[in-house]
Structures are given as structure tokens and as C-alpha cells.
Write an enzyme that holds these catalytic residues in place. Structure first.
Site, mmCIF file in Angstrom:
data_model
loop_
_atom_site.group_PDB
_atom_site.id
_atom_site.type_symbol
_atom_site.label_atom_id
_atom_site.label_comp_id
_atom_site.label_asym_id
_atom_site.label_seq_id
_atom_site.Cartn_x
_atom_site.Cartn_y
_atom_site.Cartn_z
ATOM 1 N N GLY A 35 0.810 -1.217 0.000
ATOM 2 C CA GLY A 35 0.000 0.000 0.000
ATOM 3 C C GLY A 35 0.836 1.256 0.000
ATOM 4 N N SER A 36 0.649 2.141 -0.980
ATOM 5 C CA SER A 36 1.558 3.258 -1.123
ATOM 6 C C SER A 36 1.104 4.200 -2.232
ATOM 7 C CB SER A 36 2.962 2.725 -1.434
ATOM 8 O OG SER A 36 2.881 1.697 -2.406
ATOM 9 N N ARG A 37 2.035 5.058 -2.700
ATOM 10 C CA ARG A 37 1.706 6.056 -3.700
ATOM 11 C C ARG A 37 2.949 6.397 -4.513
ATOM 12 N NH1 ARG A 37 -0.326 11.918 -1.561
ATOM 13 N NH2 ARG A 37 0.921 13.206 -2.956
#
Length: 216
Positions: free
Chosen positions: A185-187
Site C-alpha cells: 500500500g503506497s503512492r
């Protein structure tokens, strides 16, 4: 069909998959219920680390998405202060990756890697704007084949605790090539100038395939 059911695994995933398989085996000896739960988590880990084939447009007049996910922000900002670009203006496109997206990151355009800079930080929700300035992140600055400066920023989120960068300064890379991944989970932020935006907020993206912008 086989590639969809059993996609290629990214090298980062083998250790996690092996650990999950051993834990599942042990839990099955203790409890069928716990074993089944662990088995489902093992399947999720396998698909989290999937590394599917992608087919870039191979046209340097376009910038491709660096990540699978959803475009959470599009804004005009100053360049990252960490790279000495605070006096330059860029368009920044932020792509949020949830825990079900493929997390392999790809370069949007062919070119040379000029600078890589890692900065430790917090782990706030990656959808928040302040994540770009406060979270753990890794900056990749490159000059593409058109001579334009591009910046890629891998940003850790609430769950992510490991940013992987697989390229080095002075490397030459091709459009759509892999340059790393972020675990759980990240960007990814993409900064550019001199290109016309071709996407909208909330649009789904596919790394190495979705066109983000075209040369003006």
C-alpha cells in the site's frame, strides 16, 4: 489464462511467499480454521507480488503511468526541495496504490537517471497531500530522450514499510521498464513540465501502459 491465474512473481515476493507457506503448514497442523485463513493470506501475498507483462506504447512523445492504481491528485506545485527544484513549477500526478494493486513501478519515458535521493519520514495515509512532504519517500530524477526533466517519487503509506528501488544513478532506461516497487500500500508521484495532461482524478491506471500526458 494461465498467466492470469498464475502470474509471474516479482523477486521481492519469494521470501514472503515462502514464510507464508511455512506458517500455513504449521497452522494447518494446529487448526483447520487458522490454516485456511493463513492459506487465503498466502494467496493474497502471491498476487500482491505479481509482476505481469506490460506493453508500453514506445513513443517518447507520451508519458506513461509509473504505477497501477487510482489518480488521487493532480496539481501544479514547486519541485521537490530535496532535489533543489523548489523554484521550478511542475504538474504533479499522484497515483494511490491499494493493497490489491500490482505494486511494480515503471518509468514513464526512456532516458537517463540523474539522481536518486532517499528520505526517511512518517507513515500517514498516502492519499493525503502532505504525504508527499512528510512520509518516507524515494526520489528518482531523470532526463528523458526529449531532454525533459521528470521526477518520480515512491511514497510509503500507512502499511508500507519498504521502498525498493532497482535502478542507479547514470543508468539508461527504456519506457515501461521496471524501476522498483513499494510493499503493502503506497503512492507514486510523477512530476513533469512541457506535457499536456491526458488523465483525470479517480481514473484507474496501469503501470507502463496508461498514457498520463503527451508532449506539447
Amino acid at each position: 489464462m494461465i498467466d492470469i491465474l498464475f502470474p509471474k512473481l516479482h523477486k521481492e515476493g519469494y521470501r514472503f511467499l515462502a514464510i507464508a507457506a511455512v506458517v500455513t503448514f504449521v497452522l494447518l497442523l494446529i487448526s483447520n480454521f487458522l490454516g485456511i485463513i493463513s492459506f487465503i493470506l498466502t494467496i493474497w501475498i502471491y498476487y500482491f507480488f505479481r509482476d505481469p507483462e506490460r506493453f508500453p506504447i514506445n513513443d517518447e512523445n507520451y508519458l506513461l503511468s509509473p504505477a497501477d492504481g487510482v489518480i488521487s491528485q493532480i496539481t501544479e506545485v514547486s519541485g521537490p526541495i530535496e532535489l533543489g527544484l523548489k523554484n521550478k513549477k511542475f504538474t504533479r500526478v499522484s497515483i494511490f496504490m491499494n493493497v490489491f494493486d500490482c505494486h511494480v513501478n515503471r518509468v514513464p519515458s526512456s532516458g537517463k537517471i540523474d539522481q536518486i535521493f532517499y528520505k526517511s519520514g512518517k507513515y500517514i495515509n498516502a492519499t493525503f497531500d502532505k504525504a508527499s512532504d512528510e512520509n518516507e519517500r524515494n526520489y528518482v530524477k531523470m532526463t528523458n530522450s526529449n531532454g525533459d526533466e521528470l521526477i518520480l517519487v515512491q511514497i510509503a503509506g500507512m502499511i508500507a514499510r519498504r521502498i525498493v528501488c532497482e535502478i542507479k544513478e547514470n543508468d539508461e532506461t527504456k519506457q515501461g521498464n521496471k524501476f522498483g516497487m513499494i510493499r503493502f500500500g503506497s503512492r507514486v508521484d510523477l512530476y513533469f513540465e512541457n506535457y499536456q495532461l491526458m488523465v483525470n482524478i479517480n481514473q484507474k491506471t496501469v503501470a507502463g501502459e496508461t498514457i498520463i500526458a503527451r508532449k506539447k
